[in-house]
Design an enzyme around this catalytic site. Structure first.
Site, PDB file in Angstrom:
ATOM      1  CB  CYS A  31      12.534  35.083  34.106  1.00 39.57           C
ATOM      2  SG  CYS A  31      11.512  33.967  35.075  1.00 39.57           S
ATOM      3  CB  CYS A  66      12.121  25.317  25.058  1.00 41.55           C
ATOM      4  SG  CYS A  66      11.624  23.895  24.130  1.00 41.55           S
ATOM      5  CB  CYS A 124       5.294  34.611  30.855  1.00 38.66           C
ATOM      6  SG  CYS A 124       5.576  33.700  32.377  1.00 38.66           S
ATOM      7  CB  CYS A 155      12.514  34.744  29.972  1.00 44.11           C
ATOM      8  SG  CYS A 155      11.236  33.953  28.964  1.00 44.11           S
ATOM      9  CD  GLU A 161       7.367  32.053  17.895  1.00 39.61           C
ATOM     10  OE1 GLU A 161       7.377  32.932  17.032  1.00 39.61           O
ATOM     11  OE2 GLU A 161       8.381  31.686  18.497  1.00 39.61           O
ATOM     12  CB  CYS A 181       8.851  22.596  22.818  1.00 41.32           C
ATOM     13  SG  CYS A 181       9.054  24.012  23.886  1.00 41.32           S
TER      14      CYS A 181
HETATM   15  N1  SAH Z   1       7.677  29.157  32.328  1.00 41.66           N
HETATM   16  C1  SAH Z   1       8.224  27.865  32.399  1.00 41.66           C
HETATM   17  C2  SAH Z   1       8.283  27.141  31.077  1.00 41.66           C
HETATM   18  C3  SAH Z   1       8.721  27.933  29.869  1.00 41.66           C
HETATM   19  S1  SAH Z   1      10.369  28.512  29.781  1.00 41.66           S
HETATM   20  C4  SAH Z   1       9.599  27.885  33.040  1.00 41.66           C
HETATM   21  O1  SAH Z   1      10.151  28.967  33.212  1.00 41.66           O
HETATM   22  O2  SAH Z   1      10.073  26.819  33.394  1.00 41.66           O
HETATM   23  C5  SAH Z   1      11.295  27.079  29.347  1.00 41.66           C
HETATM   24  C6  SAH Z   1      12.791  27.165  29.697  1.00 41.66           C
HETATM   25  O3  SAH Z   1      13.506  28.066  28.833  1.00 41.66           O
HETATM   26  C7  SAH Z   1      13.032  27.655  31.122  1.00 41.66           C
HETATM   27  O4  SAH Z   1      13.887  26.786  31.815  1.00 41.66           O
HETATM   28  C8  SAH Z   1      13.653  29.000  30.877  1.00 41.66           C
HETATM   29  O5  SAH Z   1      14.424  29.375  31.946  1.00 41.66           O
HETATM   30  C9  SAH Z   1      14.444  28.783  29.599  1.00 41.66           C
HETATM   31  N2  SAH Z   1      14.879  30.045  28.979  1.00 41.66           N
HETATM   32  C10 SAH Z   1      14.276  31.251  29.038  1.00 41.66           C
HETATM   33  N3  SAH Z   1      15.035  32.195  28.406  1.00 41.66           N
HETATM   34  C11 SAH Z   1      16.137  31.569  27.930  1.00 41.66           C
HETATM   35  C12 SAH Z   1      17.288  31.992  27.211  1.00 41.66           C
HETATM   36  N4  SAH Z   1      17.452  33.273  26.839  1.00 41.66           N
HETATM   37  N5  SAH Z   1      18.233  31.075  26.899  1.00 41.66           N
HETATM   38  C13 SAH Z   1      18.065  29.782  27.254  1.00 41.66           C
HETATM   39  N6  SAH Z   1      17.005  29.315  27.948  1.00 41.66           N
HETATM   40  C14 SAH Z   1      16.044  30.203  28.296  1.00 41.66           C
HETATM   41 FE1  SF4 Z   2       7.774  33.005  32.206  1.00 36.47          FE
HETATM   42 FE2  SF4 Z   2       9.992  33.043  30.768  1.00 36.47          FE
HETATM   43 FE3  SF4 Z   2      10.157  33.019  33.405  1.00 36.47          FE
HETATM   44 FE4  SF4 Z   2       9.317  30.794  32.119  1.00 36.47          FE
HETATM   45  S1  SF4 Z   2      11.360  31.720  31.988  1.00 36.47           S
HETATM   46  S2  SF4 Z   2       8.422  31.754  33.947  1.00 36.47           S
HETATM   47  S3  SF4 Z   2       8.231  31.757  30.408  1.00 36.47           S
HETATM   48  S4  SF4 Z   2       9.270  34.672  32.175  1.00 36.47           S
END
Ligand code: SAH
Ligand code: SF4
Length: 354
Positions: free
Chosen positions: A123, A343, A119, A126, A86, A112
């Site tokens: 995290c 994002c 991934c 996420c 996406e 974006c």
């Molecule tokens: N992997 C990279 C880029 C993709 S994630 C990274 O982690 O930076 C892009 C952003 O979305 C990151 O800052 C991540 O922490 C945030 N994100 C992930 N899950 C989220 C959620 N449930 N609510 C808000 N932001 C979130």
């Molecule tokens: Fe991967 Fe999501 Fe963590 Fe970004 S926030 S590094 S996309 S698991």
């Protein structure tokens, strides 16, 4: 079949002689936006046939588009192996004065994009992480996201857009393809997007931040910090065991950045976990002498998520503390919340739909 979008102009000029062919091909693909080789009018029929035999152009198929009330649009693309990714188009209305002082409205676009399917970083907050890692995106699959979205929205090819690698995946875990894509976006015979308009967001792979810095691309850096002490950060982001906060700060300090620009620290605010003034104080200390700006993000809950969205008052207090201590700090509006297009919020909905 191999897509021509996988190649930088330099690489194309090694494949096709004389080298101005590469320039012509680039212009057809990125500036004139052709969908078929036969539309490349100044290229001989013979070469067009060779191209048709050996290469493809666009590797992505749009399978769904959702538009949010705030104008942001989420794209679901199918890849050749039926996996999906996406990307999101985020229009931002801006007011500017022209040379006569008249107020003009102007839309700035940010796209974006994803760098991987799934991934590895895992995290806890996420959605992308939930289904594990599938594979890296190829250069063409990264580049085509921007090309397709610009085309689908009739955004003129010479219209500058911002690019953020904040979709699915960890861009520094697919650094070679991401770096090549940045060069392709930047090419003056292509989309001509300055590297200062391109931001890589990373969970903090310190050794890769160093490598990216050594490439000297001029790209902007965003660090997903989210916690100010290693214990909490490890719980939220297991990668912190390998690359702790200190190692990230060190890598950021050594990262070459345009003197007019700042490194962005993203801080996902989660209720009762990291939304207190004590954390804000630590954050100020941590960023000490870095030219940094902070982007506070409301945690965006999803069904069954174990974390909660912070309350507005805590968010504003946190922001005020940073501003009072001379750190630029914005709060990320949860764009496209109704279509879960923020994002990092991509994926899960479609997994269910497929
Ligand atoms: N992997 C990279 C880029 C993709 S994630 C990274 O982690 O930076 C892009 C952003 O979305 C990151 O800052 C991540 O922490 C945030 N994100 C992930 N899950 C989220 C959620 N449930 N609510 C808000 N932001 C979130
Ligand atoms: Fe991967 Fe999501 Fe963590 Fe970004 S926030 S590094 S996309 S698991």
């Amino acid at each position: 079949m191999n897509s021509l979008l996988n190649y930088t102009k330099d690489e194309l000029s090694n494949i096709f002689q004389p080298s101005f062919r590469a320039k012509q091909i680039f212009q057809w693909i990125y500036q004139k936006g052709v969908d078929e080789f036969d539309e490349m009018k100044n290229i001989s029929k013979e070469l067009r046939n060779t191209l048709k035999d050996k290469y493809t152009l666009n590797p992505l198929k749009i399978i769904d588009v959702e538009t949010s009330q705030d104008g942001s649009k989420k794209y679901l693309f199918a890849l050749h192996d039926n996996l999906t990714i996406e990307s999101v188009l985020l229009p931002m209305k801006q007011e500017q004065r022209d040379e006569n002082g008249k107020l003009i409205h102007h839309t700035r676009y940010t796209i974006c994009i994803s760098s991987q399917v799934g991934c590895k970083i895992g995290c806890a907050f996420c959605l992308t992480a939930k289904d594990g890692f599938k594979r890296n995106l190829s250069v063409s699959e990264i580049v085509a996201q921007v090309l397709q979205i610009k085309k689908d929205n009739n955004i003129a090819s010479n219209r500058k857009v911002n690019i953020v690698f904040m979709g699915m995946g960890e861009p520094l875990d697919n650094l070679d393809n991401v770096a090549k894509s940045i060069k392709i976006f930047n090419d003056s015979d292509g989309l001509s997007i300055s590297t200062r308009r391109q931001t890589i967001s990373t969970s903090g792979l310190s050794h890769q931040i160093k490598k990216l810095g050594e490439m000297n691309l001029g790209v902007l850096l965003a660090i997903s910090l989210h916690a100010v002490d290693d214990k909490l950060r490890e719980e939220l982001m297991p990668i912190n065991k390998a690359y702790n906060i200190e190692s990230i700060i060190k890598a950021v300090k050594e990262f070459p950045i345009d003197t007019r620009k700042k490194v962005m620290f993203e801080y996902l605010v989660i209720r009762d976990l990291n939304d207190d003034i004590k954390s804000a104080k630590k954050l100020v200390k941590l960023l000490g002498d870095i030219k940094a700006k902070v982007n506070l993000i409301y945690f965006n809950p999803y069904p069954m998520s174990e974390f909660k969205r912070p309350i507005k008052k805590d968010m504003l207090n946190f922001q005020k503390y940073l501003l009072d201590h001379k750190i630029t700090c914005t709060i990320r509006e949860s764009k496209g919340l109704d279509i879960s297009a923020a994002c990092g919020q991509l994926y899960e909905k479609n997994r269910k739909a497929l």
